[in-house]
Design a protein around this motif. Structure first.
Motif, mmCIF file in Angstrom:
data_model
loop_
_atom_site.group_PDB
_atom_site.id
_atom_site.type_symbol
_atom_site.label_atom_id
_atom_site.label_comp_id
_atom_site.label_asym_id
_atom_site.label_seq_id
_atom_site.Cartn_x
_atom_site.Cartn_y
_atom_site.Cartn_z
ATOM 1 N N LEU A 24 -28.164 87.795 31.776
ATOM 2 C CA LEU A 24 -29.120 88.586 31.007
ATOM 3 C C LEU A 24 -30.395 88.826 31.809
ATOM 4 O O LEU A 24 -30.959 89.932 31.783
ATOM 5 N N VAL A 25 -30.832 87.810 32.532
ATOM 6 C CA VAL A 25 -32.035 87.957 33.361
ATOM 7 C C VAL A 25 -31.802 89.008 34.447
ATOM 8 O O VAL A 25 -32.639 89.884 34.695
ATOM 9 N N ASN A 26 -30.641 88.935 35.100
ATOM 10 C CA ASN A 26 -30.319 89.906 36.143
ATOM 11 C C ASN A 26 -30.214 91.314 35.567
ATOM 12 O O ASN A 26 -30.694 92.291 36.158
ATOM 13 N N LEU A 27 -29.584 91.436 34.402
ATOM 14 C CA LEU A 27 -29.470 92.734 33.748
ATOM 15 C C LEU A 27 -30.845 93.310 33.444
ATOM 16 O O LEU A 27 -31.134 94.476 33.768
ATOM 17 N N THR A 28 -31.698 92.511 32.829
ATOM 18 C CA THR A 28 -33.015 92.984 32.393
ATOM 19 C C THR A 28 -33.935 93.301 33.562
ATOM 20 O O THR A 28 -34.625 94.323 33.564
ATOM 21 N N GLN A 52 -30.017 99.490 43.245
ATOM 22 C CA GLN A 52 -31.291 98.776 43.346
ATOM 23 C C GLN A 52 -32.195 99.427 44.379
ATOM 24 O O GLN A 52 -31.772 99.806 45.466
ATOM 25 N N ALA A 53 -33.466 99.557 44.046
ATOM 26 C CA ALA A 53 -34.479 100.062 44.975
ATOM 27 C C ALA A 53 -35.508 98.967 45.199
ATOM 28 O O ALA A 53 -36.132 98.500 44.257
ATOM 29 N N PHE A 64 -20.350 91.050 50.200
ATOM 30 C CA PHE A 64 -21.601 90.966 50.951
ATOM 31 C C PHE A 64 -22.565 89.946 50.359
ATOM 32 O O PHE A 64 -23.724 89.875 50.784
ATOM 33 N N LEU A 65 -22.082 89.168 49.366
ATOM 34 C CA LEU A 65 -22.862 88.020 48.927
ATOM 35 C C LEU A 65 -22.959 87.011 50.067
ATOM 36 O O LEU A 65 -22.024 86.874 50.873
ATOM 37 N N PHE A 66 -24.075 86.316 50.157
ATOM 38 C CA PHE A 66 -24.147 85.235 51.127
ATOM 39 C C PHE A 66 -23.130 84.161 50.734
ATOM 40 O O PHE A 66 -22.881 83.927 49.543
ATOM 41 N N PRO A 67 -22.509 83.487 51.700
ATOM 42 C CA PRO A 67 -21.585 82.396 51.369
ATOM 43 C C PRO A 67 -22.280 81.331 50.526
ATOM 44 O O PRO A 67 -23.501 81.155 50.596
ATOM 45 N N ASN A 68 -21.481 80.612 49.744
ATOM 46 C CA ASN A 68 -22.045 79.576 48.879
ATOM 47 C C ASN A 68 -22.881 78.559 49.649
ATOM 48 O O ASN A 68 -23.892 78.057 49.137
ATOM 49 N N ARG A 119 -28.779 82.242 41.190
ATOM 50 C CA ARG A 119 -29.243 83.630 41.348
ATOM 51 C C ARG A 119 -28.138 84.488 41.967
ATOM 52 O O ARG A 119 -28.396 85.585 42.448
ATOM 53 N N LYS A 120 -26.912 83.984 41.921
ATOM 54 C CA LYS A 120 -25.801 84.733 42.504
ATOM 55 C C LYS A 120 -25.620 86.037 41.724
ATOM 56 O O LYS A 120 -25.514 86.034 40.499
ATOM 57 N N GLY A 121 -25.576 87.162 42.452
ATOM 58 C CA GLY A 121 -25.515 88.465 41.820
ATOM 59 C C GLY A 121 -26.869 89.140 41.727
ATOM 60 O O GLY A 121 -26.955 90.345 41.488
ATOM 61 N N PHE A 122 -27.939 88.377 41.935
ATOM 62 C CA PHE A 122 -29.273 88.949 42.002
ATOM 63 C C PHE A 122 -29.450 89.592 43.380
ATOM 64 O O PHE A 122 -28.762 89.219 44.332
ATOM 65 N N PRO A 123 -30.374 90.531 43.528
ATOM 66 C CA PRO A 123 -30.515 91.223 44.818
ATOM 67 C C PRO A 123 -30.685 90.292 46.012
ATOM 68 O O PRO A 123 -30.138 90.538 47.090
ATOM 69 N N GLU A 124 -31.422 89.187 45.831
ATOM 70 C CA GLU A 124 -31.693 88.296 46.958
ATOM 71 C C GLU A 124 -30.477 87.487 47.391
ATOM 72 O O GLU A 124 -30.505 86.819 48.436
ATOM 73 N N SER A 125 -29.384 87.529 46.610
ATOM 74 C CA SER A 125 -28.185 86.766 46.972
ATOM 75 C C SER A 125 -27.240 87.549 47.885
ATOM 76 O O SER A 125 -26.210 87.008 48.306
ATOM 77 N N TYR A 126 -27.576 88.787 48.181
ATOM 78 C CA TYR A 126 -26.725 89.632 49.026
ATOM 79 C C TYR A 126 -27.282 89.738 50.443
ATOM 80 O O TYR A 126 -28.504 89.755 50.651
ATOM 81 N N ASP A 127 -26.378 89.858 51.403
ATOM 82 C CA ASP A 127 -26.772 90.157 52.780
ATOM 83 C C ASP A 127 -26.928 91.676 52.875
ATOM 84 O O ASP A 127 -26.022 92.392 53.320
#
Length: 317
Positions: free
Chosen positions: A283-287, A205-206, A129-133, A144-152
């Motif tokens: 690390l940024v995504n984790l934190t 994620q909330a 469900f990641l947006f295509p590249n 930001r791949k893997g961050f919340p905003e990178s998913y549909d």
């Protein structure tokens, strides 16, 4: 069971590895050594003892939870006088990059599918469900791949809503780690399983709920149970770098690999590159996004540097 009095009040019951292992009781081992070897990811050190001590007790607990949910469903069915089919029991598996989510999800799928009534257990990863590249590049989100905003998220919520509503069949997109992208016209079918496992970085994620209250706001709202795989950040960093080094001679060596350019790096270059990627992205995504969701899980499995689970925390009912 851990009865230490110096632990602050918590919504969780905490267990040492030994205490948790005893909760297996007479749950049979239904996987062979060969199957366990096939189920683990390349960098994981899952062995039979880990399955027996950690995942068999969890399988036993989940079997009880699913049975209780089915009894509740039948009670509601009787109350309403309806004949609706039972809905899938959905389990979420969350945690950082390199922590072993995929292995945990596959082991749970294999164990749960071996219950005496042989339930159908499906597994879906949110990578699909990641947006295509092409979209991520256009929106300047590749880093930001893997961050919340990178998913549909809308598509993921629709998928889970259809699964819970009993629609059949439902399909989900497939992601290729080789080409590092969603595969066009490739989908996995989910057809009313008894159990669905959903694995991903940010499944707990909330975010900000819709103002009009007309939609289910969070992926985790569809979960009947959730597991967070935990490890200290320095340990995760070490595992990520170690995995990167291993991949140089395996997946990265394939000319089709998105990361083929890393295949010829020296050890020092590979360590420096992996460390930079970890600090700049993972690390940024984790934190910021993943670790803050840990306390939303129904169960937390804490791993030590040896990849083995050392402590278990189960949310109180």
């Amino acid at each position: 069971m851990d009865q230490r009095t110096d632990r602050p009040l918590s919504p969780y019951r905490h267990f040492s590895r030994a205490d948790w292992a005893r909760l297996r009781e007479d749950t049979p081992m239904t996987l062979t050594q060969e199957e366990v070897t096939r189920l683990r990811s390349q960098h994981d050190r899952l062995d039979m003892a880990e399955v027996e001590d950690i995942y068999l007790p969890l399988s036993r607990l989940l079997s009880m939870y699913v049975a209780a949910t089915q009894r509740l469903y039948r009670a509601q069915q009787k109350f309403l006088g309806t004949g609706d089919a039972k809905m899938p029991y959905i389990i979420g598996v969350a945690g950082s990059v390199a922590v072993g989510k995929s292995t945990t999800a596959r082991v749970l799928q294999a164990l749960l599918a071996r219950w005496p009534n042989v339930p159908r257990v499906d597994l879906v990863t949110t990578d699909g469900f990641l947006f295509p590249n092409a979209v991520l590049e256009r929106e300047n989100l590749m880093e930001r791949k893997g961050f919340p905003e990178s998913y549909d998220i809308s598509a993921l919520l629709r998928f889970l809503s259809d699964v819970k509503a009993g629609r059949r069949p439902v399909t989900a997109p497939i992601y290729s780690h080789l080409v590092y992208d969603v595969m066009p016209n490739h989908r996995v079918e989910v057809d009313r399983p008894d159990i669905l496992i959903v694995e991903g970085l940010n499944v707990l994620q909330a975010g900000r709920p819709p103002r009009d209250g007309s939609a289910v706001p969070f992926v985790s709202d569809f979960f009947d149970f959730s597991v967070y795989i935990d490890a200290d950040e320095p340990v995760l960093r070490e595992w990520y770098v170690d995995r990167f080094l291993r991949l140089r001679g395996t997946a990265f060596s394939d000319p089709k690999s998105y990361f083929h350019r890393y295949a010829k790096l020296s050890d020092k270059e590979a360590i420096d590159t992996a460390t930079s990627i970890w600090e700049r992205i993972n690390l940024v995504n984790l934190t910021d996004n993943i670790l803050p969701t840990r306390q939303r899980a129904g169960l937390i499995l804490k791993k030590g540097a040896n990849h083995l689970v050392s402590d278990v925390a189960l949310r109180r009912l």
